[in-house]
Each structure stands twice: as C-alpha cells, then as structure tokens.
Enzyme design. Structure first.
Site, mmCIF file in Angstrom:
data_model
loop_
_atom_site.group_PDB
_atom_site.id
_atom_site.type_symbol
_atom_site.label_atom_id
_atom_site.label_comp_id
_atom_site.label_asym_id
_atom_site.label_seq_id
_atom_site.Cartn_x
_atom_site.Cartn_y
_atom_site.Cartn_z
ATOM 1 N N LYS A 1 36.353 45.978 41.764
ATOM 2 C CA LYS A 1 37.146 47.016 40.760
ATOM 3 C C LYS A 1 37.189 48.248 41.625
ATOM 4 O O LYS A 1 38.207 49.041 41.258
ATOM 5 C CB LYS A 1 36.318 47.142 39.434
ATOM 6 C CG LYS A 1 36.328 45.986 38.537
ATOM 7 C CD LYS A 1 36.604 46.454 37.156
ATOM 8 C CE LYS A 1 36.908 45.372 36.315
ATOM 9 N NZ LYS A 1 36.800 45.615 34.731
ATOM 10 N N LYS B 1 40.756 35.004 39.117
ATOM 11 C CA LYS B 1 40.423 34.807 37.605
ATOM 12 C C LYS B 1 41.433 35.435 36.694
ATOM 13 O O LYS B 1 42.212 36.303 36.907
ATOM 14 C CB LYS B 1 38.998 35.821 37.505
ATOM 15 C CG LYS B 1 38.326 35.867 36.164
ATOM 16 C CD LYS B 1 37.321 36.682 36.160
ATOM 17 C CE LYS B 1 37.640 38.211 35.533
ATOM 18 N NZ LYS B 1 36.748 38.597 34.607
ATOM 19 N N LYS C 1 42.174 40.131 31.617
ATOM 20 C CA LYS C 1 43.166 41.084 30.849
ATOM 21 C C LYS C 1 43.981 41.962 31.554
ATOM 22 O O LYS C 1 45.171 42.487 31.083
ATOM 23 C CB LYS C 1 42.062 41.942 30.028
ATOM 24 C CG LYS C 1 41.343 41.411 28.768
ATOM 25 C CD LYS C 1 40.728 42.400 28.031
ATOM 26 C CE LYS C 1 39.252 42.088 27.442
ATOM 27 N NZ LYS C 1 38.194 42.464 28.378
HETATM 28 P P1 ATP Z 1 39.135 43.104 32.551
HETATM 29 O O1 ATP Z 1 40.224 42.690 33.174
HETATM 30 O O2 ATP Z 1 38.951 44.486 31.863
HETATM 31 O O3 ATP Z 1 38.050 43.195 33.630
HETATM 32 P P2 ATP Z 1 38.107 40.868 31.600
HETATM 33 O O4 ATP Z 1 39.358 39.956 31.184
HETATM 34 O O5 ATP Z 1 37.327 40.465 32.804
HETATM 35 O O6 ATP Z 1 38.329 42.316 31.467
HETATM 36 P P3 ATP Z 1 35.549 41.156 30.154
HETATM 37 O O7 ATP Z 1 35.735 42.107 28.799
HETATM 38 O O8 ATP Z 1 35.226 41.654 31.333
HETATM 39 O O9 ATP Z 1 37.148 40.650 30.416
HETATM 40 O O10 ATP Z 1 34.811 39.808 29.778
HETATM 41 C C1 ATP Z 1 34.501 39.414 28.380
HETATM 42 C C2 ATP Z 1 33.890 37.955 28.469
HETATM 43 O O11 ATP Z 1 34.936 37.039 28.900
HETATM 44 C C3 ATP Z 1 32.637 38.038 29.466
HETATM 45 O O12 ATP Z 1 31.782 37.297 29.148
HETATM 46 C C4 ATP Z 1 33.519 37.457 30.842
HETATM 47 O O13 ATP Z 1 32.470 36.522 31.698
HETATM 48 C C5 ATP Z 1 34.367 36.324 29.956
HETATM 49 N N1 ATP Z 1 35.580 36.123 30.878
HETATM 50 C C6 ATP Z 1 36.347 37.159 31.353
HETATM 51 N N2 ATP Z 1 37.493 36.647 31.820
HETATM 52 C C7 ATP Z 1 37.219 35.345 32.078
HETATM 53 C C8 ATP Z 1 37.931 34.085 32.754
HETATM 54 N N3 ATP Z 1 38.890 34.205 33.368
HETATM 55 N N4 ATP Z 1 37.263 32.723 32.527
HETATM 56 C C9 ATP Z 1 36.324 32.642 31.688
HETATM 57 N N5 ATP Z 1 35.539 33.581 31.119
HETATM 58 C C10 ATP Z 1 35.983 34.846 31.351
#
Ligand code: ATP
Ligand code: LTN
Length: 333
Positions: free
Chosen positions: A117, A199, A202
């Site tokens: 990040k 990955k 969002k």
């Molecule tokens: P950001 O893009 O703002 O970093 P994010 O999409 O990575 O957000 P988080 O809110 O950080 O999402 O994660 C919420 C949950 O979803 C956590 O348990 C995280 O491990 C899971 N998660 C996030 N992205 C993935 C993915 N691509 N595959 C599986 N699990 C995920």
C-alpha cells in the site's frame, strides 16, 4: 445457555473501502455466514482502517452503508451475530494505542500489506497505514476471539496479532486469548480477472478485473468472457496457467467441484464454454444476495437499528478486555 457459553468466539472485519468483491465473499464473508450457528460471531465494518488511504467523505458515507447492507444480504443475521461499526465503539481506538506501545517498528516494517500500500499510495505513507496492524490486533483481542475467518492476504497480520498478544501476556499474565486464523481451502486468494498475478481488490483500477457482489448478471458475464487466459486452450490446473487456475478456483469455490472434476467436465471443450459456465455459476450464487441487498438498502431505519444494537453489545464486551488491559499496564481509575 450453558451451551451458549461453551461456543468459541469468532471475530472478523472488512473495510468499507469500496463495493464488496467476489474475492471478499469467497475468501471471508461466506465463511462468516457459515460460522454463525456453531460460534458466537462478532463482525465489524473496519471504517477506521479505511481512512489509512485517503477517502472522499460523501463517498465513504455511502460505502459504509452499502457495505453494511451487502454483508447482511450475504446472510449475516443480527439475531444470531453481532455486526457493528468500528468507529462507533471507542474501545478500538483506545486498545490500538495501548498495543502500539507493545508493537515494534521492525515488525510493522515487515508487513507486506504496508509495503504494497505504501508503494501504491507513495504520496500518503501516513502513520496510520504503518500502525494498521495494531488497530487490527486490538479488534481481535478485545473480544477474546478464538478464530478469525479471513482471506490468505491477512495471515501475516493474524500472526503479528498473536505475537503482540503473547508479548503482552508474557508481561502481565493471561489478558488476551491467542487467536487462530481461519482461511478457506478454496477461494482464499481470488486473483484479478485481468491480471491473475494480482489479488482481486476493491480498489483495482481495471474495472474488468474485479467482480463486485452487486454487479448485474450481464456485467458479471462480460467480465468472465473477457478474463485473461492463455493459448493452451485446455482447462487444466497447472503452473504458469494463472488465468485458468484462477477461473478454476472460482468455479470450484462456487460449485464445490474439485479441480479433477472440473478438468473432466471441460475435457475437449474450449475456453469459451468454460468461461460461460463460470459466469453462470457466479451469477446464480450472487443473485439472491443482490435481491436481498435491494430490499435492505431501501430500509435505512432497519439498518440503523441493526448496527446500533450491535454497537452497544460490542462496547459492552470489549470494555471488559480494555479495562483489564489498562489496569495491567498501570493506569489508575
Ligand atoms: P482494499 O482493496 O481496500 O485493500 P480488499 O478488497 O483487499 O480491500 P479488505 O477489506 O482488505 O478487502 O478484506 C476483507 C476480507 O476479504 C479479508 O478477510 C481479506 O483477506 C479478504 N479478501 C480480500 N481480497 C481477497 C481476495 N482477492 N481473495 C480472497 N479473499 C480476499
Ligand atoms: N485488515 C483486514 C480488515 C480487518 C480485520 C480486522 C480482519 C480489520 N480488522 C480484524 C480480521 C480481524 C483486511 O481485510 N484488510
């Protein structure tokens, strides 16, 4: 009641940093829903974590309510579980400060999420982004959680949580339960459909790489049809076939089929058929969630009721641990 007391505690949270993705759902939220009967479940919207990256305030307000309704639509039931908003429960900020003083600079520097990040937001590498894991450790430890259902990317943060808790317990006796990550076998790391080495997230700039929970069926199908694959034209799970592997993971996570079964199902068929099947399976999985979301988001008073009730319960439970930790550290009443 006796049985109630024996149930283990589950805690997890998600940032309302955008619309919930298929990755969030398969990696985390789907397990939150499944764990509700067997465990005492406590879930949160980690809105304090979200401001470690700059947010537009009006958009953030909308994202918080949207995320709350989306996660309830996945099947979180506030009659069984607590689902609160982190910033409404002041014990979290207070516990984070204490834990910051028991977390080492070196430990935080090694966190891969911090490295990723800060590379992505090089103009705003703030102290909150750096100390994000001690706020998260506080979230978990305040509730004496046994299990923390998350995607694979959060494993390092859970390990650090355990290290902080053990350090604190080592100094002051048994204050915190040592938690355990709960990472699904299938779907723990869903990759971007456009760049399967990254990955699914969002905050992905490439909208086609990420399937959102509330995407309409035709949009979901379009995204799967455009998913990056390879020139091998054979549905099999193998090294170097990252795009196909990711689609197989998604299809397996949604249908419960193994890689072997998927390979057999698409033997002799092309990627076109395979992508359509994955798209259809995901559309059917998400359809009821989208319908339920539409009902929930139209009833703001009900949503408010749900989180106010949960905020109160969360405050009551977390205050016990916070008070104990404050006393151990040496604060006076
Ligand atoms: P950001 O893009 O703002 O970093 P994010 O999409 O990575 O957000 P988080 O809110 O950080 O999402 O994660 C919420 C949950 O979803 C956590 O348990 C995280 O491990 C899971 N998660 C996030 N992205 C993935 C993915 N691509 N595959 C599986 N699990 C995920
Ligand atoms: N950092 C997590 C969100 C989060 C969390 C938590 C997850 C905040 N506090 C406590 C589990 C337990 C993320 O998903 N990025």
């Amino acid at each position: 009641m006796e049985n109630e007391q024996k149930k283990q505690v589950v805690f997890s949270a998600i940032q309302p940093s955008g619309t919930i993705t298929l990755g969030n759902y398969l990696g985390a939220v789907r397990n939150w829903v499944r764990m509700q009967d067997e465990y005492n479940c406590i879930y949160a919207l980690a809105d304090m974590h979200t401001i470690t990256v700059r947010q537009e305030p009006a958009q953030m307000r909308k994202n918080i309510l949207d995320a709350y309704a989306s996660i309830m639509a996945c099947g979180i039931d506030v009659e069984k579980s607590i689902f609160f908003i982190q910033s409404h429960v002041h014990t979290h900020a207070e516990m984070a400060w204490i834990l910051n003083c028991y977390t080492q600079f070196g430990e935080l520097s090694r966190m891969t999420q911090f490295k990723d990040k800060s590379a992505k937001h090089a103009d705003n590498i703030n102290a909150g982004l750096f100390t994000y894991p001690s706020l998260m450790a506080g979230d978990i430890l305040l509730y004496q959680a046994d299990k923390v259902p998350v995607g694979a990317d959060q494993k390092q943060h859970i390990e650090l949580t355990c290290d902080i808790a053990k350090r604190f317990n080592g100094l002051y006796g048994n204050v915190f339960k040592i938690p355990e990550g709960f990472i699904p076998k299938n779907g723990a790391r869903v990759m971007s459909l456009q760049n399967p080495l990254n990955k699914m997230s969002k905050s992905d700039e490439n909208a086609n790489g990420c399937v959102h929970l509330l995407d309409p069926p035709e949009v979901i199908m379009k995204k799967f049809k455009r998913a990056v694959t390879d020139s091998d034209a054979c549905v099999r799970y193998a090294e170097g076939k990252d795009g196909v592997n990711n689609l197989m993971t998604i299809y397996g996570a949604v249908t419960g089929k193994t890689y072997d079964e998927i390979e057999k199902e698409f033997d002799g068929k092309g990627y076109g058929d395979f992508k359509t099947a994955v798209g259809e399976a995901v559309i059917e999985e998400l359809r009821p969630i989208r319908e339920r979301y539409e009902q929930l988001i139209a009833d703001k008073a009900y949503l408010e009721d749900c989180y106010h009730k949960s905020d109160e319960l969360a405050l009551r439970i977390s205050s016990r641990t916070l008070n104990k930790a404050m006393k151990k550290v040496g604060f006076i009443k």
